[in-house]
Scaffold this motif. Structure first.
Motif, PDB file in Angstrom:
ATOM      1  N   GLY A  24      -4.600  -9.011  55.837  1.00 47.39           N
ATOM      2  CA  GLY A  24      -3.638 -10.431  55.271  1.00 47.39           C
ATOM      3  C   GLY A  24      -4.552 -10.584  54.230  1.00 47.39           C
ATOM      4  O   GLY A  24      -4.385 -10.888  52.679  1.00 47.39           O
ATOM      5  N   SER A  25      -5.304  -9.874  53.565  1.00 45.21           N
ATOM      6  CA  SER A  25      -5.939  -9.736  51.904  1.00 45.21           C
ATOM      7  C   SER A  25      -5.617  -8.522  51.498  1.00 45.21           C
ATOM      8  O   SER A  25      -4.611  -7.806  52.291  1.00 45.21           O
ATOM      9  CB  SER A  25      -7.526  -9.318  52.214  1.00 45.21           C
ATOM     10  N   GLU A  26      -4.901  -9.157  49.875  1.00 46.50           N
ATOM     11  CA  GLU A  26      -4.501  -8.705  49.075  1.00 46.50           C
ATOM     12  C   GLU A  26      -5.731  -8.222  47.961  1.00 46.50           C
ATOM     13  O   GLU A  26      -5.234  -7.976  46.671  1.00 46.50           O
ATOM     14  CB  GLU A  26      -3.048  -9.552  48.607  1.00 46.50           C
ATOM     15  N   ALA A  27      -6.771  -7.996  48.225  1.00 48.74           N
ATOM     16  CA  ALA A  27      -7.234  -7.991  47.291  1.00 48.74           C
ATOM     17  C   ALA A  27      -7.312  -6.261  46.392  1.00 48.74           C
ATOM     18  O   ALA A  27      -7.487  -5.498  47.354  1.00 48.74           O
ATOM     19  CB  ALA A  27      -9.627  -7.883  47.748  1.00 48.74           C
ATOM     20  N   ARG A  28      -7.746  -6.441  45.290  1.00 44.92           N
ATOM     21  CA  ARG A  28      -7.266  -5.136  44.892  1.00 44.92           C
ATOM     22  C   ARG A  28      -8.964  -4.840  44.726  1.00 44.92           C
ATOM     23  O   ARG A  28     -10.349  -5.425  44.347  1.00 44.92           O
ATOM     24  CB  ARG A  28      -7.805  -5.565  42.999  1.00 44.92           C
ATOM     25  N   SER A  29      -9.008  -2.470  45.233  1.00 42.51           N
ATOM     26  CA  SER A  29     -10.489  -2.417  45.129  1.00 42.51           C
ATOM     27  C   SER A  29     -11.140  -2.361  43.990  1.00 42.51           C
ATOM     28  O   SER A  29     -10.061  -1.952  42.803  1.00 42.51           O
ATOM     29  CB  SER A  29      -9.825  -1.210  45.639  1.00 42.51           C
ATOM     30  N   VAL A  36     -15.427  -4.184  51.456  1.00 40.27           N
ATOM     31  CA  VAL A  36     -14.370  -4.397  51.780  1.00 40.27           C
ATOM     32  C   VAL A  36     -13.599  -5.864  51.722  1.00 40.27           C
ATOM     33  O   VAL A  36     -14.128  -6.985  50.793  1.00 40.27           O
ATOM     34  CB  VAL A  36     -14.810  -5.013  53.501  1.00 40.27           C
ATOM     35  N   PRO A  37     -12.195  -5.298  52.198  1.00 37.74           N
ATOM     36  CA  PRO A  37     -10.970  -6.923  51.203  1.00 37.74           C
ATOM     37  C   PRO A  37     -11.872  -7.763  52.228  1.00 37.74           C
ATOM     38  O   PRO A  37     -12.010  -7.579  53.384  1.00 37.74           O
ATOM     39  CB  PRO A  37      -9.703  -6.182  51.892  1.00 37.74           C
ATOM     40  N   ALA A  38     -11.758  -8.782  51.738  1.00 34.96           N
ATOM     41  CA  ALA A  38     -12.383 -10.013  52.832  1.00 34.96           C
ATOM     42  C   ALA A  38     -11.840 -11.429  52.441  1.00 34.96           C
ATOM     43  O   ALA A  38     -11.303 -11.609  51.755  1.00 34.96           O
ATOM     44  CB  ALA A  38     -13.276 -10.454  53.072  1.00 34.96           C
ATOM     45  N   LYS A  39     -10.472 -12.117  53.199  1.00 40.48           N
ATOM     46  CA  LYS A  39      -9.460 -13.387  53.003  1.00 40.48           C
ATOM     47  C   LYS A  39     -10.383 -14.523  54.146  1.00 40.48           C
ATOM     48  O   LYS A  39     -10.098 -13.980  55.670  1.00 40.48           O
ATOM     49  CB  LYS A  39      -7.805 -12.777  52.963  1.00 40.48           C
ATOM     50  N   PHE A  40     -10.396 -15.300  53.906  1.00 37.00           N
ATOM     51  CA  PHE A  40     -11.166 -16.568  54.441  1.00 37.00           C
ATOM     52  C   PHE A  40     -10.744 -18.401  53.991  1.00 37.00           C
ATOM     53  O   PHE A  40     -10.709 -18.276  53.376  1.00 37.00           O
ATOM     54  CB  PHE A  40     -12.469 -15.539  55.314  1.00 37.00           C
ATOM     55  N   GLU A  41     -10.605 -18.397  55.126  1.00 34.26           N
ATOM     56  CA  GLU A  41     -11.061 -20.485  54.464  1.00 34.26           C
ATOM     57  C   GLU A  41     -12.795 -20.652  54.593  1.00 34.26           C
ATOM     58  O   GLU A  41     -13.409 -20.072  54.961  1.00 34.26           O
ATOM     59  CB  GLU A  41     -10.445 -20.888  55.802  1.00 34.26           C
ATOM     60  N   ALA A  42     -12.802 -21.360  53.663  1.00 30.63           N
ATOM     61  CA  ALA A  42     -14.683 -21.675  53.106  1.00 30.63           C
ATOM     62  C   ALA A  42     -14.411 -23.562  52.511  1.00 30.63           C
ATOM     63  O   ALA A  42     -13.678 -22.914  51.920  1.00 30.63           O
ATOM     64  CB  ALA A  42     -15.635 -20.390  52.304  1.00 30.63           C
ATOM     65  N   MET A 108     -15.900  -8.597  49.391  1.00 27.14           N
ATOM     66  CA  MET A 108     -16.811  -8.976  50.440  1.00 27.14           C
ATOM     67  C   MET A 108     -17.948  -7.180  49.893  1.00 27.14           C
ATOM     68  O   MET A 108     -17.416  -6.059  50.359  1.00 27.14           O
ATOM     69  CB  MET A 108     -17.341  -8.995  51.728  1.00 27.14           C
ATOM     70  N   ILE A 109     -19.257  -7.761  49.771  1.00 25.28           N
ATOM     71  CA  ILE A 109     -20.109  -6.131  49.589  1.00 25.28           C
ATOM     72  C   ILE A 109     -21.256  -6.846  50.879  1.00 25.28           C
ATOM     73  O   ILE A 109     -21.338  -7.561  50.891  1.00 25.28           O
ATOM     74  CB  ILE A 109     -20.614  -6.191  47.819  1.00 25.28           C
ATOM     75  N   ASP A 110     -21.020  -5.655  51.711  1.00 27.60           N
ATOM     76  CA  ASP A 110     -22.427  -5.936  52.531  1.00 27.60           C
ATOM     77  C   ASP A 110     -22.996  -4.658  53.607  1.00 27.60           C
ATOM     78  O   ASP A 110     -22.236  -3.688  53.738  1.00 27.60           O
ATOM     79  CB  ASP A 110     -22.066  -6.524  53.800  1.00 27.60           C
ATOM     80  N   ASP A 111     -23.802  -4.837  53.013  1.00 29.19           N
ATOM     81  CA  ASP A 111     -25.029  -3.595  52.787  1.00 29.19           C
ATOM     82  C   ASP A 111     -26.762  -3.426  52.926  1.00 29.19           C
ATOM     83  O   ASP A 111     -27.087  -3.663  51.800  1.00 29.19           O
ATOM     84  CB  ASP A 111     -24.781  -2.239  51.880  1.00 29.19           C
TER      85      ASP A 111
END
Length: 188
Positions: A24-29, A36-42, A108-111
Motif C-alpha cells: 500500500g505504500s506510494e513512497a517515491r524512491s 524500502v517503501p514503508a507505510k504504517f501506523e505509529a 525505510m533504511i535498514d542495513d
C-alpha cells in the motif's frame, strides 16, 4: 530510568524483517542503498521523553527530535527527513501530531552493516480520523517564515543566519578561520 532506557533500546533493535510494511505504500524512491517503501501506523513520540522520562506535554515545542512508535510491533522508528531534498524536516512535519497516532508513508533504511536501523524518510502523513494525506514538505516554508531577513536565491543553508554565524566563527571546515584560509589558498 535505566529500565525505560533499556526498553527503548530494545524497541529500536527490533528487526524490520518481522513484517513487510511496503504493501500500500506510494513512497517515491530516492534510489538510496537499502531503501524500502514503508507505510504504517505509529504514535509520534518525543525521543528524549522515551529515553529519560522528561516529558513535556507538547513534545518539546519543536526543540526535540521526534520518533515514531510503530503500532504493529512497538518498534521505535527514527524519522530523519521529510520529502524535501535536504536531510531536514521530519520533526517539523511530525510536531503537530505529538502523542497522536498517525499513518505515515515513506522510505525505510535498514542495513546493519551500515549501522542504519529503522531510519525513516517521511513523505506523507495521514492525521488521526482523516483520510487526507499531507505531504511532508513544509520545512523550507517554515524556515523562510522564521527568517524573512534571509530572503534570496539559492539553497536556504547559504542564507541561514545561524549557519553564517557558525562559519564566521569556526570557518567552513569547522577547524577555525586560519585553517580555512590556508586550505582555500592551497586549493583555489
Amino acid at each position: 530510568m535505566l529500565k525505560q532506557l533499556t526498553a527503548a533500546l530494545a524497541l529500536m533493535a527490533s528487526p524490520l524483517v518481522a513484517q513487510d510494511f511496503s504493501e500500500g505504500s506510494e513512497a517515491r524512491s530516492w534510489n538510496l542503498y537499502a531503501e524500502v517503501p514503508a507505510k504504517f501506523e505509529a504514535t509520534v513520540v518525543d525521543l528524549l521523553c522515551t529515553f529519560t522520562g522528561d516529558c513535556p506535554a507538547d513534545c518539546g515545542a519543536g526543540k526535540r527530535q521526534l520518533g515514531l512508535l510503530r503500532t504493529a510491533d512497538d518498534t521505535l522508528i527514527l524519522p530523519m527527513k521529510n520529502s524535501q531534498p535536504a536531510f531536514t524536516g521530519a520533526a517539523v512535519e511530525l510536531q503537530p501530531f505529538c502523542n497522536q497516532t498517525i499513518t505515515v508513508d515513506g522510505l525505510m533504511i535498514d542495513d546493519p552493516e551500515l549501522g542504519a536501523n529503522n531510519v525513516y524518510l517521511v513523505q506523507t502523513i495521514v492525521p488521526p480520523g482523516s483520510g487526507d494525506k499531507i505531504k511532508a514538505n513544509k520545512w523550507t516554508k517554515n524556515w523562510a517564515a522564521e527568517h524573512p531577513e534571509a530572503k534570496g536565491k539559492g539553497p536556504w543553508f547559504r542564507r541561514d543566519p545561524g549557519v553564517k554565524a557558525i562559519i564566521a566563527e569556526e570557518g567552513y571546515l569547522g577547524l577555525g578561520l586560519e585553517v580555512d584560509g590556508a586550505w582555500i589558498a592551497e586549493n583555489f
